[in-house]
Design a protein around this motif. Structure first.
Motif, PDB file in Angstrom:
ATOM      1  N   GLN A  57       0.847  -1.180   0.000  1.00 41.75           N
ATOM      2  CA  GLN A  57       0.000   0.000   0.000  1.00 41.75           C
ATOM      3  C   GLN A  57       0.892   1.243   0.000  1.00 41.75           C
ATOM      4  O   GLN A  57       2.106   1.139   0.094  1.00 41.75           O
ATOM      5  CB  GLN A  57      -0.905  -0.009   1.235  1.00 41.75           C
ATOM      6  CG  GLN A  57      -1.779  -1.240   1.337  1.00 41.75           C
ATOM      7  CD  GLN A  57      -2.691  -1.409   0.145  1.00 41.75           C
ATOM      8  OE1 GLN A  57      -3.337  -0.474  -0.286  1.00 41.75           O
ATOM      9  NE2 GLN A  57      -2.737  -2.613  -0.403  1.00 41.75           N
ATOM     10  N   THR A  58       0.310   2.402  -0.026  1.00 44.67           N
ATOM     11  CA  THR A  58       1.061   3.647  -0.001  1.00 44.67           C
ATOM     12  C   THR A  58       1.985   3.693   1.201  1.00 44.67           C
ATOM     13  O   THR A  58       1.560   3.441   2.331  1.00 44.67           O
ATOM     14  CB  THR A  58       0.103   4.855   0.046  1.00 44.67           C
ATOM     15  OG1 THR A  58      -0.799   4.751  -1.046  1.00 44.67           O
ATOM     16  CG2 THR A  58       0.865   6.148  -0.024  1.00 44.67           C
ATOM     17  N   THR A  60       4.369   5.222   4.156  1.00 44.46           N
ATOM     18  CA  THR A  60       4.256   6.371   5.041  1.00 44.46           C
ATOM     19  C   THR A  60       5.616   7.042   5.171  1.00 44.46           C
ATOM     20  O   THR A  60       6.637   6.369   5.237  1.00 44.46           O
ATOM     21  CB  THR A  60       3.768   5.941   6.438  1.00 44.46           C
ATOM     22  OG1 THR A  60       4.667   4.951   6.943  1.00 44.46           O
ATOM     23  CG2 THR A  60       2.371   5.367   6.374  1.00 44.46           C
ATOM     24  N   SER A 121       5.429   0.272   5.694  1.00 43.73           N
ATOM     25  CA  SER A 121       3.994   0.026   5.596  1.00 43.73           C
ATOM     26  C   SER A 121       3.701  -1.415   6.011  1.00 43.73           C
ATOM     27  O   SER A 121       4.599  -2.243   6.128  1.00 43.73           O
ATOM     28  CB  SER A 121       3.473   0.311   4.179  1.00 43.73           C
ATOM     29  OG  SER A 121       4.079  -0.560   3.254  1.00 43.73           O
TER      30      SER A 121
END
Length: 125
Positions: A57-58, A60, A121
């Motif tokens: 996922q994206t 951080t 992530s």
């Protein structure tokens, strides 16, 4: 790999019989007390993690929030680290800046703890 962790073999070898376990509330991973904060101690999962690697996922930009990763307690979790490593994990304890649990090494679960600042992530199932 610059990931620091203590597996059960290294832990007992480092401390030796004169130090059966540190005096932490609830014991220490691998001791009869289990992980701090886990009632009755926590054993490694009895089944391997899923056979797939999820899509990341994206990422951080800062440290992973302990409150967010605590939603993955006692669940199969895939983690991506800042150094590029990634692996299946089964978290059983979340502290202010660290996570403790079990890491899948491809054959079995090993005790593993990591600083949340090293995690880019994660996703849990």
């Amino acid at each position: 790999m610059d990931v620091s962790y203590i597996d059960s073999y290294s832990y007992s070898r480092l401390l030796g019989p004169q130090f059966p376990s540190p005096s932490l509330p609830g014991g220490f991973p691998g001791s009869p007390g289990g992980f701090p904060g886990s009632p009755g101690g926590q054993q490694a999962p009895t089944a391997p993690p899923p056979a797939f690697i999820p899509q990341q996922q994206t990422a951080t930009p800062f440290a992973v929030d302990p409150g967010a990763i605590s939603l993955c307690l006692f669940r199969n979790t895939y983690i991506w680290l800042r150094n590029g490593a990634s692996f299946w994990y089964f978290p059983t304890f979340v502290g202010p800046r660290s996570v403790a649990g079990f890491r899948w090494n491809g054959r079995f679960w090993t005790i593993f703890g990591i600083d949340t600042r090293r995690i880019v992530s994660f996703t849990c199932f």
